[in-house]
Enzyme design. Structure first.
Site, short mmCIF file in Angstrom:
data_model
loop_
_atom_site.label_atom_id
_atom_site.label_comp_id
_atom_site.label_asym_id
_atom_site.label_seq_id
_atom_site.Cartn_x
_atom_site.Cartn_y
_atom_site.Cartn_z
N GLU A 205 -4.64 3.48 6.54
CA GLU A 205 -4.45 3.12 5.14
C GLU A 205 -5.07 4.20 4.25
O GLU A 205 -4.62 4.44 3.14
CB GLU A 205 -5.10 1.75 4.86
CG GLU A 205 -4.70 1.10 3.55
CD GLU A 205 -5.56 1.52 2.38
OE1 GLU A 205 -5.10 1.42 1.24
OE2 GLU A 205 -6.70 1.98 2.60
N SER B 44 -10.49 -0.41 3.69
CA SER B 44 -9.73 -0.64 4.92
C SER B 44 -9.28 0.70 5.50
O SER B 44 -8.64 1.48 4.80
CB SER B 44 -8.49 -1.49 4.64
OG SER B 44 -8.85 -2.71 4.04
N ARG C 250 0.83 -1.22 0.00
CA ARG C 250 0.00 0.00 0.00
C ARG C 250 0.87 1.27 0.00
O ARG C 250 0.57 2.25 0.67
CB ARG C 250 -0.92 0.03 1.23
CG ARG C 250 -2.00 -1.01 1.24
CD ARG C 250 -2.97 -0.82 0.08
NE ARG C 250 -4.18 -1.62 0.24
CZ ARG C 250 -4.28 -2.88 -0.07
NH1 ARG C 250 -3.25 -3.52 -0.59
NH2 ARG C 250 -5.43 -3.53 0.10
#
Ligand code: EPU
Length: 302
Positions: free
Chosen positions: A294, A199, A125
């Site tokens: 995130e 998320s 990520r």
């Protein structure tokens, strides 16, 4: 033109963003379109795709053309240009495996340039576009290499189980895409219906010492190997702290996936930040593991 104390910000579809206050500056909506075949042989195809294309539409188009690779990444909300920024990943696949390069406008040099796969510095990520390139590069197009004879990746247990249960030992890439869509719809709230940015936290990557400590604490903890250590699911940690399905006013923790924070409408950013902080702090207190967001937060941070 680019005035205001916050400068500028490029938005694709805004699906991984949290604004905790108004943005005082110029918001540029990326709308560059087009899917161009730049090179093709009997094994693969090289594509140059406009950053403003919708991600899922591009995935489905590529599969309809027989170009494989992105099937596990079906139904991820957002635009093509956002995909490399956070190196989107799901069901055992990360988009970096298919990205050759990214064309950007460099606001420092005032020129268009190509950032190679290596220069993108992809991680979990993560990429250069979240770091040194954040205030510098405007992503215009993404170069992909997709495969013509791709075998499905069914490492993710619920995906594998889906085909085992159906007695389908050799699913097509379209079937994999359909299964991923089904799994996502069954677990994740649709942002068009209930506000969410997927998320909220990253899955923490820990070392073997921490893992041993956690396993001693709770032998049922799920974990899996990652590039720089062992990944434990933040959703599991959050659920263990009792947050799954929690709701206070307009803000909550999703009842099927504790990693997703949801906004039912009419809430304030401060309420969401407060819940996120309470969740993060309870995970730290119970497991001594620090969760980091995130989502991309604009304004007051966690
Ligand atoms: N789990 C729980 N409780 C929960 C949620 C999850 O115990 O409330 C457990 C599950 O049982 C499973 C494990 O945690 O054993 C992993 O759960 P899941 O497969 O749902 O995936 P995740 O790790 O929570 C990640 C990505 C998702 C991606 C899925 C599927 C991150 C931060 N999130 O979630 O990506 O769709 O894997 O591959 O890596 C996103 O980035 O917005 C996103 C949705």
């Amino acid at each position: 033109m680019l005035t205001g104390k916050d400068g500028w910000l490029v938005l694709g579809e805004g699906s991984n963003m949290l604004f905790t206050r108004d943005f005082e500056g110029a918001i540029i909506l990326m709308r560059i379109q087009g899917v161009n075949v730049m090179k093709e042989d009997d094994r693969c195809v090289h594509l140059q795709v406009g950053a403003g294309e919708n991600w899922h539409d591009f995935v489905r188009y590529s599969l309809s053309m027989g170009w494989g690779g992105l099937e596990n990444l079906s139904l991820i909300p957002g635009s093509v240009g956002a995909a490399p920024v956070q190196n989107i990943g799901a069901y055992g696949v990360e988009v970096e495996s298919f990205i050759l390069a990214v064309d950007v406008y460099d606001v420092v040099d005032r020129s268009v340039k190509t950032i190679t796969h290596f220069e993108c510095m992809f991680g979990y990520r993560d990429s250069v576009f979240k770091r040194a390139g954040r205030k510098r590069f405007i992503i215009m197009r993404v170069w992909f290499r997709l495969e013509k004879n791709r075998r499905p990746v069914l490492d993710y247990a619920p995906l594998r189980d889906h085909f085992l249960a159906a007695g389908n030992v050799e699913p097509s890439l379209m079937e994999v895409s359909e299964a991923v869509i089904g799994i996502r719809r069954s677990k994740l709230p649709d942002p068009a219906v209930i506000g969410n940015a997927g998320s909220f936290f990253k899955n923490p990557v820990i070392d073997t010492v921490d893992l041993e400590r956690l396993v001693n604490l709770n032998p049922t903890i799920p974990y899996y190997p990652a590039d720089e250590g062992i990944k434990v699911p933040a959703g599991w940690l959050i659920e263990q702290c009792g947050w799954k399905g929690f709701r206070e006013g307009a803000i909550g923790c999703h009842h099927q996936q504790a990693l997703v924070l949801v906004h039912f409408g009419g809430g304030r950013p401060g309420d969401l930040l407060e819940l996120a902080r309470r969740i993060r702090d309870s995970v730290t207190a119970k497991f001594s593991i620090h969760l980091v967001p995130e989502v991309n937060i604009v304004g007051e941070q966690l």
